[in-house]
Structures are given as C-alpha cells and as structure tokens.
Design a protein around this motif. Structure first.
Motif, PDB file in Angstrom:
ATOM      1  N   UNK A  27       0.855  -1.188   0.000  1.00 53.29           N
ATOM      2  CA  UNK A  27       0.000   0.000   0.000  1.00 53.29           C
ATOM      3  C   UNK A  27       0.893   1.240   0.000  1.00 53.29           C
ATOM      4  N   UNK A  28       0.571   2.199  -0.840  1.00 54.80           N
ATOM      5  CA  UNK A  28       1.423   3.376  -1.003  1.00 54.80           C
ATOM      6  C   UNK A  28       1.202   4.389   0.119  1.00 54.80           C
ATOM      7  N   UNK A  29       1.466   3.933   1.332  1.00 53.44           N
ATOM      8  CA  UNK A  29       1.358   4.796   2.513  1.00 53.44           C
ATOM      9  C   UNK A  29       2.458   4.398   3.489  1.00 53.44           C
ATOM     10  N   UNK A  30       2.671   5.244   4.505  1.00 57.81           N
ATOM     11  CA  UNK A  30       3.678   4.933   5.523  1.00 57.81           C
ATOM     12  C   UNK A  30       3.303   3.631   6.232  1.00 57.81           C
ATOM     13  N   UNK A  31       4.259   2.832   6.692  1.00 58.71           N
ATOM     14  CA  UNK A  31       5.686   3.140   6.669  1.00 58.71           C
ATOM     15  C   UNK A  31       6.413   2.675   5.396  1.00 58.71           C
ATOM     16  N   UNK A  32       5.762   1.859   4.578  1.00 57.61           N
ATOM     17  CA  UNK A  32       6.520   1.231   3.476  1.00 57.61           C
ATOM     18  C   UNK A  32       6.351   1.930   2.140  1.00 57.61           C
ATOM     19  N   UNK A  33       5.320   2.780   2.008  1.00 57.78           N
ATOM     20  CA  UNK A  33       5.090   3.521   0.768  1.00 57.78           C
ATOM     21  C   UNK A  33       5.140   2.604  -0.463  1.00 57.78           C
ATOM     22  N   UNK A  34       4.432   1.503  -0.397  1.00 57.62           N
ATOM     23  CA  UNK A  34       4.305   0.589  -1.535  1.00 57.62           C
ATOM     24  C   UNK A  34       5.340  -0.519  -1.557  1.00 57.62           C
TER      25      UNK A  34
END
Ligand code: SF4
Ligand code: SF4
Length: 189
Positions: free
Chosen positions: A89-96
């Motif tokens: 998922x393009x969100x924190x913490x991994x941003x995708x």
C-alpha cells in the motif's frame, strides 16, 4: 538499490538483462518483487498469478504484514476466500515497498498442512485435543514446574510475528504469573 536488472548490449541488441545476462538467481536480486509491482505494462508478473488470476476477480483486503515489526501496509488480493497475491500500500511506513517475505510469503495461509487443532504428545505420539484440554495441561505443567523448581527454571521466548500487545501480555504473564524474568524475543537471537 540492488542493481539486479539493467539495460544490456547496445543498439538493436539492447535488452533488459540481469548480472551479465546470466539468470536472475545469479544476480544481486533479493526477489522482493518491487519491479513486478512497479512494472506499468505487465511485462513482469508473479509466476503463480500470471494467466491464472484476473484483477477484476479479486477483492482487496487491507491489512498489516505480520512477519516483522516494521508493520508494512499490504493489500491481500482475495479470490474465492483464498489469498492469491499481495501488494504494498502506497502509505507509511513502506510507501508501496515490501520485502520478499511480505510480498510472496502468503501460501501458508491456505495450506492444508496448517495445524488447526492443539496436539498433545502421549507415548511418543501426537493426538488431537481440544483447546480447553491443551491449555489446562500447559497451565498445570507450568504450575507444577514453577512450584517445584522455582520460576527461574522456566524461560519464555516470544516472537516478532505477534503484535506488541501480545508481546506485552507474554511479558506480564512471565513476570507476574510464572515469577521469572527469563523472557526474551526472537529478534534478539
Ligand atoms: S525483485 Fe527486487 S531486487 Fe530483484 S530485480 Fe526486482 S526490484 Fe530488484
Ligand atoms: S514486508 Fe518485510 S519489512 Fe515489511 S513488515 Fe513484512 S516482513 Fe517486515
């Protein structure tokens, strides 16, 4: 970051290669699948998913990767109640982004080899038991060991794969009930 795939050769012979045009497994690729998720034209796809699962056949279920404490946000792609793919998922913490475990380590979810019942070992053989029976046995054995040999004779190992709350409960149980400070965590081993 891994420089696993790049352009090779020149002119009309130019093509995408890995590690001197050798197999990808001989390159620095860590098989995280980032390139698969980023590929905009479907040239790179998951081997198990290709031609077998169409995007419109799946439902996305948002959750948190449980393999380590980073807590990457993931979408489970579910078809017929089976997880068939995982994407970041393009969100924190991994941003995708995801590592190989979070992206590809999902086959165990529907595996028929998963344990679904507690097992108690008797005379060298495991037999199925109810949760009540198994938990009563564990509680009784731990109580006997603690009362006979002291809490210091017991050690508890918890896991990076469970939640902070579950680790907290394990520490409380170890110190307050088992009466020992012998508790550690797999991330330190
Ligand atoms: S799987 Fe990961 S390391 Fe390998 S080429 Fe793709 S992005 Fe690079
Ligand atoms: S995807 Fe990898 S880094 Fe992210 S939480 Fe899962 S195991 Fe940890």
């Amino acid at each position: 970051m891994n420089n696993a795939i790049r352009f090779g050769y020149r002119g009309a012979s130019a093509k995408i290669i890995a590690a001197g045009d050798r197999p990808l497994k001989d390159s620095d690729c860590v098989f995280c699948g980032e390139c698969v998720q980023a590929c905009p034209v479907g040239a790179l796809v998951e081997k198990d998913v290709r031609y077998q699962v169409r995007p419109w056949e799946t439902e996305k279920v948002r959750t948190t990767c449980s393999y380590c404490g980073v807590g990457c946000q993931i979408n489970l792609h579910v078809r017929d109640n089976q997880v068939v793919k995982v994407s970041g998922v393009d969100e924190a913490p991994n941003h995708g982004s995801l590592c190989v475990k979070g992206r590809f380590g999902y086959n165990f979810i529907g595996s028929p080899e998963r344990l679904t019942d507690p097992l108690i070992k008797e005379n060298g053989e495991f037999r199925k038991a109810s949760w009540d029976e198994a938990l009563d046995l564990v509680a009784q054995r731990l109580k006997t060991i603690r009362d006979t040999h002291g809490g210091g004779s017991i050690g508890v190992l918890t896991s990076a794969r469970v939640t902070n709350e579950e680790n907290y409960i394990a520490h409380k149980f170890t110190r307050a009930v088992l009466k020992t400070n012998n508790i550690d965590h797999c991330a330190r081993l």
